[in-house]
Motif scaffolding. Structure first.
Motif, PDB file in Angstrom:
ATOM      1  N   UNK A 147       0.986  -1.278   0.042  1.00  0.00           N
ATOM      2  CA  UNK A 147       0.183   0.057  -0.064  1.00  0.00           C
ATOM      3  C   UNK A 147       0.827   1.206   0.096  1.00  0.00           C
ATOM      4  N   UNK A 148       2.173   1.153   0.252  1.00  0.00           N
ATOM      5  CA  UNK A 148       2.907   2.286   0.185  1.00  0.00           C
ATOM      6  C   UNK A 148       3.759   2.304  -1.145  1.00  0.00           C
ATOM      7  N   UNK A 149       3.435   1.327  -1.977  1.00  0.00           N
ATOM      8  CA  UNK A 149       4.234   1.421  -3.352  1.00  0.00           C
ATOM      9  C   UNK A 149       3.268   2.084  -4.296  1.00  0.00           C
ATOM     10  N   UNK A 150       3.751   3.156  -5.015  1.00  0.00           N
ATOM     11  CA  UNK A 150       3.295   3.803  -6.039  1.00  0.00           C
ATOM     12  C   UNK A 150       2.464   2.983  -7.182  1.00  0.00           C
ATOM     13  N   UNK A 151       1.486   3.213  -7.680  1.00  0.00           N
ATOM     14  CA  UNK A 151       0.781   2.227  -8.677  1.00  0.00           C
ATOM     15  C   UNK A 151       1.659   2.777  -9.861  1.00  0.00           C
ATOM     16  N   UNK A 152       2.314   2.003 -10.888  1.00  0.00           N
ATOM     17  CA  UNK A 152       2.472   2.418 -12.033  1.00  0.00           C
ATOM     18  C   UNK A 152       1.739   3.114 -12.969  1.00  0.00           C
ATOM     19  N   UNK A 153       2.001   4.468 -13.566  1.00  0.00           N
ATOM     20  CA  UNK A 153       0.922   5.035 -14.361  1.00  0.00           C
ATOM     21  C   UNK A 153       1.234   4.589 -15.812  1.00  0.00           C
ATOM     22  N   UNK A 154       0.016   3.915 -16.343  1.00  0.00           N
ATOM     23  CA  UNK A 154      -0.208   3.530 -17.516  1.00  0.00           C
ATOM     24  C   UNK A 154      -0.794   4.456 -18.297  1.00  0.00           C
ATOM     25  N   UNK A 155      -0.572   4.924 -19.326  1.00  0.00           N
ATOM     26  CA  UNK A 155      -1.254   5.725 -20.459  1.00  0.00           C
ATOM     27  C   UNK A 155      -1.954   4.777 -21.515  1.00  0.00           C
ATOM     28  N   UNK A 156      -3.195   4.168 -21.283  1.00  0.00           N
ATOM     29  CA  UNK A 156      -3.843   3.401 -22.189  1.00  0.00           C
ATOM     30  C   UNK A 156      -4.289   4.166 -23.519  1.00  0.00           C
ATOM     31  N   UNK A 157      -3.804   3.498 -24.564  1.00  0.00           N
ATOM     32  CA  UNK A 157      -4.177   4.105 -26.011  1.00  0.00           C
ATOM     33  C   UNK A 157      -5.406   3.179 -26.372  1.00  0.00           C
ATOM     34  N   UNK A 158      -6.755   3.643 -26.303  1.00  0.00           N
ATOM     35  CA  UNK A 158      -7.875   2.912 -26.848  1.00  0.00           C
ATOM     36  C   UNK A 158      -7.365   2.562 -28.567  1.00  0.00           C
ATOM     37  N   UNK A 159      -7.704   1.558 -28.841  1.00  0.00           N
ATOM     38  CA  UNK A 159      -7.713   1.043 -30.166  1.00  0.00           C
ATOM     39  C   UNK A 159      -9.114   0.556 -30.723  1.00  0.00           C
ATOM     40  N   UNK A 160      -9.720   1.119 -31.548  1.00  0.00           N
ATOM     41  CA  UNK A 160     -10.888   0.410 -32.169  1.00  0.00           C
ATOM     42  C   UNK A 160     -10.997   0.254 -33.621  1.00  0.00           C
ATOM     43  N   UNK A 161     -11.403  -0.569 -33.931  1.00  0.00           N
ATOM     44  CA  UNK A 161     -11.345  -1.302 -35.307  1.00  0.00           C
ATOM     45  C   UNK A 161     -12.670  -0.203 -36.359  1.00  0.00           C
ATOM     46  N   UNK A 162     -12.227   0.055 -37.500  1.00  0.00           N
ATOM     47  CA  UNK A 162     -13.136   0.727 -38.395  1.00  0.00           C
ATOM     48  C   UNK A 162     -14.271  -0.170 -38.877  1.00  0.00           C
ATOM     49  N   UNK A 163     -15.462   0.265 -39.327  1.00  0.00           N
ATOM     50  CA  UNK A 163     -16.272  -0.516 -39.993  1.00  0.00           C
ATOM     51  C   UNK A 163     -15.545  -1.487 -41.148  1.00  0.00           C
ATOM     52  N   UNK A 164     -14.729  -0.868 -42.101  1.00  0.00           N
ATOM     53  CA  UNK A 164     -13.940  -1.383 -42.978  1.00  0.00           C
ATOM     54  C   UNK A 164     -13.057  -2.731 -42.464  1.00  0.00           C
ATOM     55  N   UNK A 165     -12.518  -2.390 -41.355  1.00  0.00           N
ATOM     56  CA  UNK A 165     -11.692  -3.514 -40.990  1.00  0.00           C
ATOM     57  C   UNK A 165     -12.582  -4.523 -40.292  1.00  0.00           C
ATOM     58  N   UNK A 166     -13.743  -4.584 -39.753  1.00  0.00           N
ATOM     59  CA  UNK A 166     -14.460  -5.589 -39.121  1.00  0.00           C
ATOM     60  C   UNK A 166     -15.102  -6.288 -40.382  1.00  0.00           C
ATOM     61  N   UNK A 167     -15.256  -5.755 -41.375  1.00  0.00           N
ATOM     62  CA  UNK A 167     -15.929  -6.297 -42.638  1.00  0.00           C
ATOM     63  C   UNK A 167     -14.833  -7.251 -43.089  1.00  0.00           C
ATOM     64  N   UNK A 168     -13.423  -6.710 -42.982  1.00  0.00           N
ATOM     65  CA  UNK A 168     -12.413  -7.526 -43.612  1.00  0.00           C
ATOM     66  C   UNK A 168     -12.140  -8.624 -42.745  1.00  0.00           C
ATOM     67  N   UNK A 169     -12.442  -8.730 -41.278  1.00  0.00           N
ATOM     68  CA  UNK A 169     -12.088  -9.748 -40.338  1.00  0.00           C
ATOM     69  C   UNK A 169     -13.232 -10.956 -40.690  1.00  0.00           C
ATOM     70  N   UNK A 170     -14.506 -10.404 -40.915  1.00  0.00           N
ATOM     71  CA  UNK A 170     -15.528 -11.364 -41.028  1.00  0.00           C
ATOM     72  C   UNK A 170     -15.501 -12.038 -42.653  1.00  0.00           C
ATOM     73  N   UNK A 171     -14.694 -11.367 -43.502  1.00  0.00           N
ATOM     74  CA  UNK A 171     -14.469 -11.937 -44.764  1.00  0.00           C
ATOM     75  C   UNK A 171     -13.444 -12.951 -44.798  1.00  0.00           C
ATOM     76  N   UNK A 172     -12.753 -13.094 -43.745  1.00  0.00           N
ATOM     77  CA  UNK A 172     -11.462 -14.049 -43.851  1.00  0.00           C
ATOM     78  C   UNK A 172     -12.129 -15.479 -43.874  1.00  0.00           C
ATOM     79  N   UNK A 173     -11.206 -16.499 -44.505  1.00  0.00           N
ATOM     80  CA  UNK A 173     -11.477 -17.866 -44.372  1.00  0.00           C
ATOM     81  C   UNK A 173     -10.803 -18.258 -43.035  1.00  0.00           C
ATOM     82  N   UNK A 174     -11.716 -18.974 -42.408  1.00  0.00           N
ATOM     83  CA  UNK A 174     -11.001 -19.594 -40.898  1.00  0.00           C
ATOM     84  C   UNK A 174     -11.977 -20.455 -40.429  1.00  0.00           C
TER      85      UNK A 174
END
Length: 325
Positions: A147-174
Motif C-alpha cells: 500500500x506504500x508502493x506507488x501504482x505504475x502510471x499507464x497511459x492506455x491508448x484505446x484502439x478501435x476497429x473501423x467498419x472496413x476492418x471488421x468487414x475484412x475480418x468477417x470476410x476471412x477464411x478460417x
C-alpha cells in the motif's frame, strides 16, 4: 482449547531454544509460516530477540507457497499462468527475505524494473498487490508494504476497429469459432475471457439474447451475470450462431495465435488489446447516446466506466456504418 480464538500452538523445545517457547495462532498455515522465521531468528539471535517481534514475519518464499496453495491453484487457467510468471520472478528476487524486511522503495523499484513499459510494470504490480494484501489480511505479515508502493502510471491508448476492418475480418477464411468470436466481441461486447468459458446453450435464440452466467461473467465489481440483447448484425447472422459444447473449443493460446494471424491478414501489425470490446462501446454509445444502456450491455453498474475506460468519440455516421454491417 485454552485459546479458542487461536487453537494452533507452535512450540520450540528447550533443547533447541534454551527454554520452551510457545506461540498461538488462528490457523495452521499461520503457525507453519511463523515457525520458519522464528526458528531462524532463534538460531541467529537467541530467544531474547523474540521480544522484538511477538510473532515474526515469514520468509516470502514460505508465504508464497501458502498463497499458491490457497489462491493460485484455484484460479482459472489463464489467470493462473500469469500469476505463476509474476510469482516465479518475485521469489527469485525476494524468496529468502522476510516479507516485513522488504521496504516499499525496494519493492517499487523491482516492479518498475520488470520489462520496458509501464504496462508490464502494472501487470506485475497487480499480482504482487493481490499476494501482499492476502498475507496482510491473514495476519501473516505485520506491514501491508504494497500500500506504500506507488501504482505504475499507464497511459492506455484505446484502439478501435473501423467498419472496413471488421468487414475484412468477417470476410476471412478460417474456423467457424473465430468468425463467431469476432461477431460476439464486436457486436455484443462480450469479453474474450467470458467467451472462452461460454457454451452454445448461452445463446438464447427465442429471446434474442445471450446469457453471461455467473462463473462466466468477469468478477470485476459489476454485475455477477447479465443478459445481452442481440444487435442488428447478430440478428442477421442468428442462423450461424448455433452449436454444441463450448463456443470456442480451443485453448487460449490457439485462439490468440489465430486472432493475431487474422489481424495481420487485414494489415494490422498485431491484435490491438481489447479492440473489439472498445469498438462495441464506442459505436454503441455513439448510436444510442446512452452510456447507461451501453454499460448495461457490457456488464458495468456505472456509466462512468464507459466514458473513462472503454469508449472513444466516433462520428454518428461511423456508428451507423458499424451497426449496418
Amino acid at each position: 482449547p485454552s485459546h479458542p480464538a487461536t487453537p494452533w500452538k507452535l512450540e520450540f523445545r528447550a533443547s533447541f531454544a534454551g527454554k520452551r517457547v510457545k506461540r498461538f495462532f488462528a490457523t495452521r498455515a499461520e503457525a507453519e509460516a511463523a515457525g520458519l522465521v522464528l526458528a531462524d531468528q532463534i538460531r541467529r539471535k537467541g530467544t531474547e530477540s523474540l521480544n522484538e517481534h511477538s510473532s515474526g514475519s515469514a520468509l516470502l518464499r514460505s508465504l508464497l507457497n501458502l498463497y499458491k496453495k490457497h489462491k493460485v491453484d484455484l484460479m482459472r487457467r489463464t489467470h493462473q499462468q500469469r500469476a505463476i510468471v509474476v510469482f516465479r520472478a518475485l521469489e527469485e528476487k525476494f524468496g529468502s527475505v522476510s516479507m516485513d524486511l522488504i521496504s516499499p522503495l525496494e519493492l517499487e523499484e523491482w516492479i518498475r524494473s520488470r520489462g520496458n513499459s509501464p504496462t508490464t510494470a502494472d501487470f506485475y504490480f497487480r499480482y504482487v498487490r493481490m499476494f501482499w494484501r492476502w498475507a496482510y489480511k491473514k495476519q501473516l505479515v505485520e506491514h501491508n508494504t504494497i500500500e506504500r508502493v506507488d501504482t505504475p502510471t499507464v497511459k492506455t491508448r484505446l484502439h478501435i476497429l473501423t467498419p472496413v476492418q471488421i468487414k475484412a475480418l468477417l470476410a476471412l477464411d478460417g474456423p467457424k469459432w473465430l468468425h463467431v468470436a469476432f461477431l460476439l466481441c464486436g457486436f455484443i461486447g462480450i469479453r474474450t475471457e467470458e467467451l472462452l468459458r461460454m457454451e452454445w446453450s448461452a445463446v438464447l435464440h427465442d429471446e434474442q439474447s445471450i446469457h453471461v452466467a455467473k462463473g462466466v461473467q468477469k468478477n470485476s465489481g459489476g454485475w455477477t451475470e447479465r443478459y445481452v440483447d442481440f444487435t442488428d448484425p447478430i440478428k442477421k447472422r442468428a442462423a450461424d450462431l448455433k452449436g454444441e459444447g463450448k463456443i470456442i473449443p480451443v485453448s487460449f493460446v490457439t485462439f490468440r495465435r489465430k486472432r493475431t494471424a487474422a489481424a495481420k491478414a487485414i494489415g494490422l501489425p498485431s491484435w490491438p488489446a481489447n479492440c473489439l470490446r472498445h469498438s462495441f462501446a464506442s459505436y454503441h454509445l455513439a448510436l444510442h447516446g446512452d452510456a447507461g444502456k451501453t454499460g448495461h450491455q457490457m456488464g458495468h453498474t456505472s456509466s462512468a466506466m464507459v466514458y473513462r475506460t472503454y469508449a472513444q468519440a466516433v462520428r454518428k455516421s461511423q456508428a451507423e456504418a458499424w451497426w449496418a454491417i
